[in-house]
Write a protein that holds these residues in place. Structure first.
Motif, PDB file in Angstrom:
ATOM      1  N   ARG A 258     -15.580  11.034  13.671  1.00 49.45           N
ATOM      2  CA  ARG A 258     -14.397  10.535  12.948  1.00 49.45           C
ATOM      3  C   ARG A 258     -14.155   9.064  13.278  1.00 49.45           C
TER       4      ARG A 258
ATOM      5  N   GLU B 127     -16.604   6.969  11.363  1.00 47.94           N
ATOM      6  CA  GLU B 127     -16.190   6.837   9.960  1.00 47.94           C
ATOM      7  C   GLU B 127     -15.089   5.794   9.835  1.00 47.94           C
TER       8      GLU B 127
ATOM      9  N   SER C  51     -15.220   2.204   7.801  1.00 49.66           N
ATOM     10  CA  SER C  51     -14.240   1.858   6.764  1.00 49.66           C
ATOM     11  C   SER C  51     -13.645   0.472   7.020  1.00 49.66           C
TER      12      SER C  51
END
Length: 122
Positions: free
Chosen positions: A81, A84, A88
């Motif tokens: 997570r 990710e 981003s």
């Protein structure tokens, strides 16, 4: 856990991450971030080597086997997570090959760099 033992653990973690970053630099990695924190997870070290973007978990334990076993599935999910979230915020790395490594540290032993210690699906 007492405040004193938490503080000692925190300092041990910082030293271990410093050793891990040094080992990675010596192996040709460029350190992009240390202790990268996002609302969904923290990553000890983010590094790049060529087209590989590597998210590294550092574990310092009394023994290498214990260090390796301490990377539990819930931690792996947190690291994924966090990766990710990193991507981003840094879309220029989206086309890089992503990898999840570990650096294990134990007293009296050389640090061990585990390439592809786990994948995003595990």
């Amino acid at each position: 856990m007492t405040a004193l033992s938490r503080r000692a653990g925190y300092r041990l973690g910082l030293r271990a991450e410093t050793w891990a970053a040094l080992i990675l630099r010596l192996k040709g990695y460029r350190i992009l971030a240390r202790r990268y924190a996002s609302p969904v997870g923290e990553i000890d070290i983010v590094a790049r080597k060529g087209k590989a973007l590597v998210f590294v978990e550092v574990k310092a334990r009394p023994d290498m086997d214990i260090a390796h076993e301490s990377i539990r599935p819930n931690q792996r999910a947190r690291i994924v997570r966090g990766a990710e979230a990193y991507l981003s915020r840094h879309p220029k790395y989206v086309n890089h090959d992503l990898r999840f490594d570990a650096v294990l540290i134990a007293p009296g032993r050389l640090p061990r760099h585990l390439i592809a210690a786990f994948d995003a699906g595990r």
